[in-house]
Scaffold this motif. Structure first.
Motif, mmCIF file in Angstrom:
data_model
loop_
_atom_site.group_PDB
_atom_site.id
_atom_site.type_symbol
_atom_site.label_atom_id
_atom_site.label_comp_id
_atom_site.label_asym_id
_atom_site.label_seq_id
_atom_site.Cartn_x
_atom_site.Cartn_y
_atom_site.Cartn_z
ATOM 1 N N ALA B 40 164.243 69.483 23.087
ATOM 2 C CA ALA B 40 164.981 69.039 24.278
ATOM 3 C C ALA B 40 164.247 69.485 25.538
ATOM 4 C CB ALA B 40 166.394 69.610 24.261
ATOM 5 N N ALA B 41 163.818 70.738 25.546
ATOM 6 C CA ALA B 41 163.176 71.285 26.736
ATOM 7 C C ALA B 41 161.851 70.576 27.023
ATOM 8 C CB ALA B 41 162.963 72.782 26.557
ATOM 9 N N ILE B 42 161.082 70.317 25.976
ATOM 10 C CA ILE B 42 159.795 69.644 26.158
ATOM 11 C C ILE B 42 160.017 68.238 26.710
ATOM 12 C CG2 ILE B 42 157.828 68.646 24.897
ATOM 13 C CD1 ILE B 42 158.064 71.148 23.012
ATOM 14 N N ASP B 43 160.992 67.548 26.135
ATOM 15 C CA ASP B 43 161.286 66.182 26.557
ATOM 16 C C ASP B 43 161.643 66.150 28.044
ATOM 17 O OD1 ASP B 43 161.693 63.485 26.364
ATOM 18 O OD2 ASP B 43 163.159 63.594 24.735
ATOM 19 N N LEU B 44 162.527 67.051 28.471
ATOM 20 C CA LEU B 44 162.942 67.076 29.877
ATOM 21 C C LEU B 44 161.778 67.454 30.784
ATOM 22 C CD1 LEU B 44 166.436 68.760 29.424
ATOM 23 C CD2 LEU B 44 166.008 66.410 30.200
ATOM 24 N N ALA B 45 161.044 68.501 30.413
ATOM 25 C CA ALA B 45 159.953 68.980 31.268
ATOM 26 C C ALA B 45 158.878 67.909 31.414
ATOM 27 C CB ALA B 45 159.361 70.265 30.692
ATOM 28 N N GLN B 46 158.628 67.179 30.332
ATOM 29 C CA GLN B 46 157.637 66.096 30.411
ATOM 30 C C GLN B 46 158.038 65.041 31.426
ATOM 31 O OE1 GLN B 46 155.401 65.649 26.116
ATOM 32 N NE2 GLN B 46 156.920 64.154 26.655
ATOM 33 N N GLN B 47 159.355 64.886 31.610
ATOM 34 C CA GLN B 47 159.853 63.913 32.570
ATOM 35 C C GLN B 47 160.088 64.540 33.929
ATOM 36 O OE1 GLN B 47 162.877 61.161 30.902
ATOM 37 N NE2 GLN B 47 162.807 62.461 29.085
ATOM 38 N N GLY B 48 159.640 65.792 34.082
ATOM 39 C CA GLY B 48 159.717 66.446 35.394
ATOM 40 C C GLY B 48 161.061 67.075 35.702
ATOM 41 N N VAL B 49 161.932 67.210 34.698
ATOM 42 C CA VAL B 49 163.238 67.830 34.941
ATOM 43 C C VAL B 49 163.136 69.334 34.663
ATOM 44 C CG1 VAL B 49 165.663 67.909 34.236
ATOM 45 C CG2 VAL B 49 164.442 65.706 34.293
ATOM 46 N N GLU B 50 163.573 70.141 35.625
ATOM 47 C CA GLU B 50 163.481 71.597 35.481
ATOM 48 C C GLU B 50 164.373 72.097 34.345
ATOM 49 O OE1 GLU B 50 164.090 75.070 38.687
ATOM 50 O OE2 GLU B 50 165.948 74.244 37.867
ATOM 51 N N VAL B 51 163.802 72.921 33.472
ATOM 52 C CA VAL B 51 164.567 73.395 32.323
ATOM 53 C C VAL B 51 164.187 74.829 31.966
ATOM 54 C CG1 VAL B 51 162.946 72.238 30.737
ATOM 55 C CG2 VAL B 51 165.189 72.873 29.894
ATOM 56 N N VAL B 52 165.218 75.617 31.628
ATOM 57 C CA VAL B 52 165.024 77.003 31.186
ATOM 58 C C VAL B 52 165.637 77.130 29.797
ATOM 59 C CG1 VAL B 52 165.606 79.420 31.622
ATOM 60 C CG2 VAL B 52 165.139 77.885 33.545
ATOM 61 N N VAL B 53 164.850 77.656 28.854
ATOM 62 C CA VAL B 53 165.357 77.862 27.497
ATOM 63 C C VAL B 53 165.644 79.342 27.289
ATOM 64 C CG1 VAL B 53 164.915 77.508 25.037
ATOM 65 C CG2 VAL B 53 163.800 76.023 26.714
ATOM 66 N N LEU B 54 166.841 79.650 26.801
ATOM 67 C CA LEU B 54 167.217 81.033 26.522
ATOM 68 C C LEU B 54 167.385 81.218 25.019
ATOM 69 C CD1 LEU B 54 170.127 81.368 29.131
ATOM 70 C CD2 LEU B 54 167.695 81.847 29.508
ATOM 71 N N ASP B 55 166.799 82.286 24.478
ATOM 72 C CA ASP B 55 167.034 82.589 23.065
ATOM 73 C C ASP B 55 167.101 84.093 22.890
ATOM 74 O OD1 ASP B 55 166.473 80.774 20.204
ATOM 75 O OD2 ASP B 55 166.624 82.949 20.080
ATOM 76 N N ASP B 56 168.052 84.541 22.078
ATOM 77 C CA ASP B 56 168.168 85.999 21.916
ATOM 78 C C ASP B 56 167.027 86.556 21.070
ATOM 79 O OD1 ASP B 56 169.182 84.825 19.646
ATOM 80 O OD2 ASP B 56 170.934 86.125 19.477
ATOM 81 N N ASN B 57 166.376 85.693 20.320
ATOM 82 C CA ASN B 57 165.254 86.083 19.488
ATOM 83 C C ASN B 57 163.944 85.892 20.273
ATOM 84 O OD1 ASN B 57 163.693 86.591 17.210
ATOM 85 N ND2 ASN B 57 165.075 85.402 15.907
#
Ligand SMILES: Cc1cc2nc3c(=O)[nH]c(=O)nc-3n(C[C@H](O)[C@H](O)[C@H](O)COP(=O)(O)OP(=O)(O)OC[C@H]3O[C@@H](n4cnc5c(N)ncnc54)[C@H](O)[C@@H]3O)c2cc1C
Lengths: 64, 534
Positions: B40-57
């Motif tokens: 999801a994050a890659i898809d959005l970022a490729q289209q220029g949409v700002e995205v932050v991914v959070l993971d506890d791991n």
């Protein structure tokens, strides 16, 4: 659209019935159940037509 | 040697957001850096949409987990820029063998259709898949794409405030607050976000456990899928053997319901089972063992205001048919272009409801298929076992019974029949490319159709006129002009009995509408329908 043939269609009914029983002769209940299941599958595939099969399934269900 | 799944790939580092005086607002926050969240994050970022991914791991998936990736997900990954390493590393297979009791009953060859860039399936450990996704994130960051991956960031709460979502996030250095215009919850089957929001997760829990083991062996088992029903080494149950790269083999042993999971997982109990299966003489090492209790269920709705669920968080299926990770990728493929249009104000928020409609349709199809496989593999009644065994017996002798054998129907993409985004169809054209279906690949001049389609709205014309660009309300559909003479596959898959064709294709490469000839008003209307503006 085909429909299930419910009119008599077996030329020599007594011979067929005897053959059906003969096929089960000497089999245990489990073996007979397995034979019946294989027979249902073989005949269903021969019919092929899903509409006819559904009609047959409905006809075979207990009336209630 | 350290395994890739033991190395922290995105260790915690402090973000300036943690020191901000007021909570920082991000466009999109994705919770979970599993395969679905990363995609999801890659898809959005490729289209220029700002995205932050959070993971506890901070690592990729422990153990192989999902191993079988189908063609459509590979095509989606091509669009995301990571299909190639997957296919390079993955193992391709076509032959499957089915065993019943102590004998092989039949063998099949999937015989994939020619004229596709990607194979029908590859086998690859989930940790490699996630590693390639993380690599792609790094590549995008290197060229300045607006994407951030924060390890050691555990979401403690998420609250939909109507015009944004407020989050509190725990880190090794304490908590901080963060806001998001939109939240995509990809936090897995146990989804803490789903629980925080008190949302349902209904369905059928199958009463069964599977021992899943990855073993490393130097054996020359061929690259095939072997499936056993009721084998001598696992009486009354099933077993599966499947090859992965690096000499790793996946073994699934059905255990039944009434078991002690911790006991079964101990190497001293696992190893004798595997020896009985593989033969005493075969040398192997155990890489990973897990016990999997599977379930088939989904959320009633995937979109809840500004929080959108995808992947295992939204739906779960049994492992037969490799639908977990595969369908999660189709979720994000469906969602991201819509979210981008909504964020950029080019489509109404209600466009996101079509994500619900289309992907619930997809989830239901997957649940139906995997429930049916489960009913065949683990018959629930005496009569269902009798029929199952009858099918297997007959399959040894006669061809007709083989299609009835169901050891998992391998994942095929979903066609969004009846979707509110679908426009007009043309009856002369093949059913497989009707509106709602994913565009089918075909060789074309200079490459492959799907690579040439890429993302964005496209007007695919085959021996038909159309303008190079059609703009409607700020959304442009750009033309890809091809000719039936290019390749026989193209004509076969897209023309059928028609002499020419105009296809409107969505950014997720699904067909929106099709006509024999270009009609500007009709295409404009279809573009509006496909973006929820009609
Ligand atoms: C033991 C096991 C075996 C499996 N075997 C198979 C198989 O054989 N075949 C198959 O097709 N599928 C299998 N699956 C399922 C497959 O792995 C999943 O479908 C796939 O991983 C789903 O991806 P996802 O991104 O939706 O979720 P996940 O991969 O589960 O990722 C969720 C992520 O969210 C993160 N997260 C969770 N809570 C929080 C929080 N509060 N804050 C921040 N981050 C959080 C987690 O750390 C994790 O990284 C298996 C799963 C498991 C657990």
């Amino acid at each position: 659209m085909s429909t299930l043939n419910t009119a008599p269609n077996i030329a020599r009914p007594d011979d067929f019935y005897a053959a059906l029983l003969a096929a089960h002769e000497g089999l245990s209940k489990a073996e007979s159940d397995a034979l019946n299941a294989r027979l249902v599958l073989i005949l269903s595939n021969h019919v092929g037509d899903m509409e006819v099969l559904e009609e047959a399934l409905a006809l075979a269900r207990p009336r209630g | 040697m350290n395994k890739i799944f033991e190395i922290p790939l995105y260790p915690y580092t402090r973000s300036p957001d943690q020191d901000a005086a007021a909570p920082v607002r991000r466009k999109v926050v994705v919770v979970g850096a599993g395969p679905v969240g990363l995609a999801a994050a890659i898809d959005l970022a490729q289209q220029g949409v700002e995205v932050v991914v959070l993971d506890d791991n901070d690592k990729v998936s422990f153990g192989s987990r999902a191993i079988c990736f189908a063609k459509r997900p590979l095509e989606i990954l091509d669009r995301l820029g990571c299909g190639e390493p997957m296919v390079q590393k993955g193992v391709q297979w076509n032959v499957g063998k089915v065993f019943f009791d102590d004998r092989q009953v039949y063998e099949f060859n999937l015989l994939p259709e020619d004229g596709h860039r990607r194979p029908a399936f590859i086998n690859l450990q989930q940790y490699y898949f996630e590693e390639y996704l993380v690599n792609r994130v790094r590549e995008l960051q290197a060229v300045g794409a607006p994407i951030e991956l924060r390890g050691g960031n555990k979401v403690l709460s998420a609250e939909d405030k109507g015009d944004h979502v407020a989050l509190s996030v725990d880190t090794p250095e304490g908590e901080y607050a963060l806001e998001a215009d939109w939240l995509i919850a990809c936090d897995g089957a146990g989804s803490p976000i789903r629980q925080m929001m008190g949302l349902d997760f209904v369905g059928r829990v199958f009463e069964d456990n599977f021992l899943i083991a990855d073993v490393i062996m130097e054996a020359d088992f061929p690259t095939e899928r072997w499936f056993w029903f009721d084998p001598p080494f696992n009486r009354g149950q099933s077993a599966l053997l499947h090859k992965q790269p690096d000499g790793v083999w996946r073994i699934d042993l059905q255990l039944g319901w009434d078991i002690d999971k911790d006991e079964e997982k101990k190497p001293e109990n696992v190893i004798p089972r595997l020896k009985a299966m593989l033969g005493d003489e075969v040398k192997f090492d155990l890489e990973w063992v897990s016990i999997y209790t599977f379930q088939c269920r989904r959320m009633e709705k995937f979109r809840h205001g500004r929080v959108i669920f995808a992947g295992d968080a939204a739906h779960q299926v049994s492992p037969f048919g490799a639908r977990g990770a595969n369908s999660g990728l189709q979720d994000t493929d469906n969602l991201c272009w819509k979210l981008k249009l909504v964020i950029e104000g080019q489509a109404p928020e209600t466009l996101l409801d079509s994500y619900d409609a289309e992907r619930i349709h997809g989830a239901d199809e997957n649940i139906l298929n995997s429930s049916r496989s489960t009913d065949f593999i683990t018959p629930k009644s005496e009569i269902s076992r009798i029929f199952r065994d009858a099918v297997l017996d007959l399959s040894e002798q006669v061809a007709f019974a083989r299609p009835l054998v169901n050891s998992g129907r391998l994942s095929v993409p979903c066609t969004y029949d009846g979707s509110p985004l679908n426009g007009p169809d043309c009856n002369a054209m093949p059913a497989r490319t009707r509106p709602g279906s994913p565009a089918i690949d075909a060789p074309v001049q200079g490459g492959w159709l799907l690579s040439q389609l890429g993302g964005g709205f496209r007007l695919l014309t085959i021996d038909a006129d159309a303008p190079e660009v059609l703009e409607e309300g700020g959304i442009a559909a750009t033309r890809l002009a091809l000719s039936a003479g290019d390749t026989p596959e193209l004509a076969d898959r897209y023309l059928g009995d028609a002499l020419s064709a105009v296809y409107l294709i969505r950014p997720d490469q699904h067909v929106a509408a099709r006509w024999e000839r270009y009609d500007e008003a009709a295409v404009r209307a279809a573009l509006n329908t496909a973006t929820g503006r009609a």
